[in-house]
Design a protein around this motif. Structure first.
Motif, PDB file in Angstrom:
ATOM      1  N   LEU A   8      85.048  -4.764   3.935  1.00 15.34           N
ATOM      2  CA  LEU A   8      85.495  -4.856   2.543  1.00 15.34           C
ATOM      3  C   LEU A   8      86.778  -5.677   2.471  1.00 15.34           C
ATOM      4  CD1 LEU A   8      85.408  -3.936  -0.468  1.00 15.34           C
ATOM      5  CD2 LEU A   8      86.813  -1.975   0.242  1.00 15.34           C
ATOM      6  N   SER A  58      89.445  -6.631  -0.496  1.00 15.50           N
ATOM      7  CA  SER A  58      89.713  -6.239  -1.878  1.00 15.50           C
ATOM      8  C   SER A  58      91.181  -6.496  -2.238  1.00 15.50           C
ATOM      9  CB  SER A  58      89.382  -4.745  -2.043  1.00 15.50           C
ATOM     10  OG  SER A  58      89.365  -4.372  -3.402  1.00 15.50           O
ATOM     11  N   GLN A 109      86.832  -8.110  -5.432  1.00 16.25           N
ATOM     12  CA  GLN A 109      86.516  -7.768  -4.048  1.00 16.25           C
ATOM     13  C   GLN A 109      85.201  -8.382  -3.602  1.00 16.25           C
ATOM     14  OE1 GLN A 109      84.585  -3.343  -4.997  1.00 16.25           O
ATOM     15  NE2 GLN A 109      86.654  -3.469  -4.218  1.00 16.25           N
ATOM     16  N   LEU A 134      82.202  -7.631  -0.273  1.00 14.80           N
ATOM     17  CA  LEU A 134      81.799  -6.846   0.895  1.00 14.80           C
ATOM     18  C   LEU A 134      81.038  -7.792   1.823  1.00 14.80           C
ATOM     19  CD1 LEU A 134      81.862  -3.978   2.072  1.00 14.80           C
ATOM     20  CD2 LEU A 134      79.573  -3.646   1.125  1.00 14.80           C
ATOM     21  N   PHE A 144      84.131   4.385   2.840  1.00 10.53           N
ATOM     22  CA  PHE A 144      84.006   3.669   1.571  1.00 10.53           C
ATOM     23  C   PHE A 144      83.498   4.627   0.509  1.00 10.53           C
ATOM     24  CE2 PHE A 144      82.871  -0.280   4.253  1.00 10.53           C
ATOM     25  CZ  PHE A 144      84.171  -0.762   4.215  1.00 10.53           C
ATOM     26  N   LEU A 175      83.806  -0.837  -4.934  1.00  8.47           N
ATOM     27  CA  LEU A 175      83.775  -0.125  -3.655  1.00  8.47           C
ATOM     28  C   LEU A 175      85.225   0.185  -3.285  1.00  8.47           C
ATOM     29  CD1 LEU A 175      81.848   0.881  -1.445  1.00  8.47           C
ATOM     30  CD2 LEU A 175      82.355  -1.225  -0.194  1.00  8.47           C
ATOM     31  N   PRO A 202      88.139   1.703  -0.901  1.00  4.36           N
ATOM     32  CA  PRO A 202      88.398   2.085   0.480  1.00  4.36           C
ATOM     33  C   PRO A 202      89.030   3.479   0.548  1.00  4.36           C
ATOM     34  CG  PRO A 202      90.002   0.442  -0.256  1.00  4.36           C
ATOM     35  CD  PRO A 202      89.033   0.639  -1.386  1.00  4.36           C
TER      36      PRO A 202
END
Lengths: 137, 137, 137
Positions: free
Chosen positions: A40, A42, A99, A101, C38, C101, C103
């Protein structure tokens, strides 16, 4: 399951900027030891984005033109009653998305042939952060 | 932890197209054996998107109208100085977003009643790829 | 690997609304017991979004103004031939994005200093759902 969390710091010289971060992310993925997983990326500040697209100067100009057309910098945002002048930057983050992924396959970022990852700054000239979190095995 | 990575290939007959891929993704999730996890669906080419919305022809027309209004096909993009003519397609991908993360619960895609997953092609008529990566247990 | 899946239900009094859900999500993360992972937050109805930005009333007005400018409520959508009147809501979801998503680090949501999570409703006044799925260890 393995995980690794790191933070990338930015302080762009210009108010608006695109910074290519693919290699920095690939290095974090390598440090994580994850072979199969997700990474990820972000933007933790609400006036910045993460953008996955082509590393081509003309296209970057087109992106700025689009964003300036849809959510122009200007004095007329309600948000500015708080003393801020970055209403446009919050909206630009919204349109681009904050973000991405990234898939990790066989220990590497599994990106398309032209996919490059960018930090997109809409209100810079101060220290801001991106979280990079790798999860997998 | 279990993972499975597959790639869907597309070569649309028209330059712009929407292709429903919910069933293809559900089949990959089933093959993965994952009961609880995430399934990433991400367009690997930078002129395509993944869109989760209604499978209704009128709405699809509305999406094309919106995108053509916000980021029209045309000759005036800086990106075209490279010889390309698809500047609009890069911007359309940016506005729609290039990926979706689908929850997997009890071995199935855990989608809302009307959520369908589409591959959105903005510059087709050539072979392009989407990664589908399932991670969980 | 650990996972927890919960659903948040909404029935907004107004047709369009922003509902802050950061605390509800943090509580789910705590219940999950996940320390590193996540947390997916995804709107299951196709006329709603998840938005991560500032909890500032003026900015919220700016967001509504932007969306109304780019994808106005109105009678002229092809989707309306089905009897619906919410074509704009589908397009607003597309522009804002329908998921985030988040963290999870050291057992907590790892958000930036001003990041708040919102459920964005574009066609409310009826029961609709958001999935919150935490995965990690």
């Amino acid at each position: 399951m393995t995980s690794l969390t790191e933070y990338l710091w930015f302080e762009t010289k210009q108010r608006r900027d695109l910074v290519r971060i693919t290699d920095a992310i690939a290095a974090i993925v390598e440090r994580s030891g994850v072979r199969e997983g997700f990474c990820l990326v972000s933007a933790m500040h609400i006036t910045a984005s993460v953008w996955v697209n082509d590393d081509e100067r003309g296209l970057h100009q087109d992106l700025w033109d689009l964003l300036e057309r849809l959510a122009p910098f200007g004095p007329d945002y309600s948000h500015h009653r708080t003393g801020e002048d970055n209403g446009d930057a919050h909206l630009k983050r919204t349109l681009v998305g904050h973000q991405a992924l990234l898939p990790v396959t066989d220990g590497k970022l599994d990106l398309g042939p032209w996919e490059q990852v960018f930090y997109a700054e809409f209100d810079g000239q101060r220290r801001k952060r991106v979280i990079v979190k790798v999860l997998g095995e």
